[in-house]
Design a protein around this motif. Structure first.
Motif, short mmCIF file in Angstrom:
data_model
loop_
_atom_site.label_atom_id
_atom_site.label_comp_id
_atom_site.label_asym_id
_atom_site.label_seq_id
_atom_site.Cartn_x
_atom_site.Cartn_y
_atom_site.Cartn_z
N GLU A 1 0.70 -1.12 0.01
CA GLU A 1 0.01 0.04 -0.01
C GLU A 1 0.88 1.29 0.12
N PRO A 2 0.68 2.59 -0.77
CA PRO A 2 1.28 3.42 -0.67
C PRO A 2 1.76 4.08 0.82
N PRO A 3 2.93 4.44 1.38
CA PRO A 3 3.04 4.72 2.60
C PRO A 3 3.07 6.25 2.56
N PRO A 4 3.18 6.78 3.86
CA PRO A 4 2.85 8.34 4.01
C PRO A 4 3.66 9.24 3.38
N VAL A 5 4.85 8.74 3.20
CA VAL A 5 5.84 9.54 2.50
C VAL A 5 6.41 8.52 1.23
N PRO A 6 7.18 9.23 0.28
CA PRO A 6 7.73 8.41 -0.84
C PRO A 6 8.92 7.44 -0.25
N VAL A 7 8.81 6.35 -0.58
CA VAL A 7 9.89 5.35 -0.48
C VAL A 7 10.56 4.84 -1.63
N HIS A 8 11.86 5.15 -1.62
CA HIS A 8 12.72 4.49 -2.67
C HIS A 8 13.45 3.22 -2.04
N VAL A 9 13.89 2.18 -2.69
CA VAL A 9 14.61 1.16 -2.40
C VAL A 9 15.94 0.99 -3.06
N ARG A 10 16.86 0.87 -2.32
CA ARG A 10 18.23 0.57 -2.93
C ARG A 10 18.56 -0.89 -3.03
N VAL A 11 18.15 -1.45 -4.29
CA VAL A 11 18.44 -2.93 -4.47
C VAL A 11 19.82 -3.47 -4.17
N ASN A 12 19.82 -4.68 -4.43
CA ASN A 12 21.29 -5.20 -4.24
C ASN A 12 22.28 -5.03 -5.54
N ALA A 13 23.50 -5.29 -5.57
CA ALA A 13 24.36 -5.19 -6.71
C ALA A 13 23.84 -5.87 -7.76
N LEU A 14 23.87 -5.09 -8.85
CA LEU A 14 22.96 -5.51 -10.14
C LEU A 14 23.50 -6.88 -10.78
N ASP A 15 24.96 -6.88 -10.54
CA ASP A 15 25.67 -8.22 -11.18
C ASP A 15 25.71 -9.38 -9.99
N GLY A 16 25.00 -9.20 -9.11
CA GLY A 16 25.05 -10.22 -7.67
C GLY A 16 23.86 -11.16 -7.83
N PRO A 17 23.75 -12.01 -6.74
CA PRO A 17 22.72 -13.01 -6.88
C PRO A 17 21.24 -12.66 -6.37
N TYR A 18 21.12 -11.47 -5.90
CA TYR A 18 19.98 -10.96 -5.35
C TYR A 18 19.01 -9.85 -5.97
N ALA A 19 19.62 -9.33 -6.84
CA ALA A 19 18.95 -8.08 -7.52
C ALA A 19 17.99 -8.60 -8.45
N GLU A 20 18.12 -9.55 -9.04
CA GLU A 20 17.05 -10.00 -10.00
C GLU A 20 15.64 -10.27 -9.11
N ALA A 21 15.63 -10.77 -8.07
CA ALA A 21 14.40 -11.03 -6.98
C ALA A 21 14.12 -10.02 -6.55
N ASP A 22 15.03 -8.89 -6.18
CA ASP A 22 14.70 -7.50 -5.79
C ASP A 22 13.87 -6.83 -6.79
N LEU A 23 14.29 -6.76 -8.05
CA LEU A 23 13.51 -6.09 -9.01
C LEU A 23 12.31 -6.73 -9.48
N LYS A 24 12.07 -8.02 -9.53
CA LYS A 24 11.00 -8.58 -10.04
C LYS A 24 9.79 -8.52 -8.70
N THR A 25 10.15 -8.66 -7.51
CA THR A 25 9.33 -8.65 -6.38
C THR A 25 8.74 -7.14 -6.21
N LEU A 26 9.57 -6.23 -6.15
CA LEU A 26 9.31 -4.90 -5.39
C LEU A 26 8.69 -3.99 -6.71
#
Length: 279
Positions: free
Chosen positions: A58-83
């Motif tokens: 749900e939209p939070p009360p203030v804008p939220v940005h997310v710093r994802v994990n390193a783009l060449d690492g094992p977590y970024a793809e799931a970060d982007l797909k999920t969020l």
């Protein structure tokens, strides 16, 4: 939730600490930056992603940005797909960007909940990233800003004193302007107790052309805001410039000897816009 017209304070919080994130949302920061990268240990990455996804359903009360994990690492793809599809996400911060191709790849792979590209912000944290500053800044319409990751850049360059980063800072400001982006936001001041040092550093950053700053503790927010808001003397000068320009549109000298032309008038408009932003 969209960011205010001139966001000045951007507060980092670890994504694996939902209680800290909840406090950040009511801290007064213009934008909350949920960090999934450096602030989260490897064995907490999946939990941090899940907790952040729950927050952004749900939209939070203030804008939220997310710093994802390193783009060449094992977590970024799931970060982007999920969020990326979640309605509460206002932007993605991409760490350690070194080429425009990385930005384009994320922009094309991470549509927002509305179907368009989610706003992206590239962090340049290496010598190669700084060398690519303009190419990255101009890489894709979804890119809304660039910034330095100064801790990593300092280590990469072997810089000892703070002044050793000024060339990179100035280059970033020029690249952002040349690409039609907003002025960059300053990197964090790592000592949360050194508020006088933070104020002095913000004043220097403002002189270089930055606008606003990231923080790692709520006590830093008022210092950053004060440093980047125009003071009464600046407002008075801007009002005098605009009054003179309205009475006589051409270039002219004011009674105090200062010169007014189109560039000075544009600066006065920006000063007044910032002043109105916090009134």
């Amino acid at each position: 939730m969209t960011a205010p017209p001139f966001p000045l304070t951007w507060l980092y919080v670890p994504g694996d600490r939902p209680e800290t994130v909840a406090k950040a949302l009511v801290s007064g920061a213009d934008v909350v930056l949920v960090d999934l990268e450096d602030a989260v240990a490897p064995d907490r990455k999946e939990y941090a992603r899940a907790a952040t996804a729950e927050l952004l359903r749900e939209p939070p009360p203030v804008p939220v940005h997310v710093r994802v994990n390193a783009l060449d690492g094992p977590y970024a793809e799931a970060d982007l797909k999920t969020l990326s599809p979640l309605p509460g996400l206002s932007g993605l911060r991409l760490p350690k960007v070194t080429s425009p191709a990385e930005v384009v790849r994320v922009a094309e792979a991470a549509p927002s909940s509305g179907g368009g590209a989610i706003p992206l912000y590239a962090l340049l944290e290496t010598a190669l990233g700084v060398e690519q500053a303009f190419a990255v800044a101009a890489s894709h319409r979804a890119l809304r800003g660039i910034a330095l990751g100064e801790a990593d850049l300092r280590a990469d360059l072997g810089v000892r004193g703070d002044a050793g980063l000024d060339w990179s800072r100035a280059r970033l400001v020029v690249a952002a302007r040349a690409a039609g982006l907003a002025p960059p936001v300053q990197s964090v001041h790592p000592d949360v107790r050194d508020l006088d040092g933070l104020a002095a550093s913000c004043a220097h950053g403002r002189d270089l052309g930055f606008l606003g700053r990231t923080a790692i503790h709520p006590r830093q927010l008022p210092v950053i805001e004060r440093a980047y808001l125009p003071d009464p003397e600046e407002i008075e000068t801007a009002e005098a410039v605009l009054k003179a320009a309205a009475a006589y549109p051409g270039a002219q000298a004011l009674p105090d000897g200062s010169f007014v032309d189109a560039a000075v008038v544009a600066g006065a408009h920006r000063t007044m816009a910032l002043a109105r932003h916090r009134r």
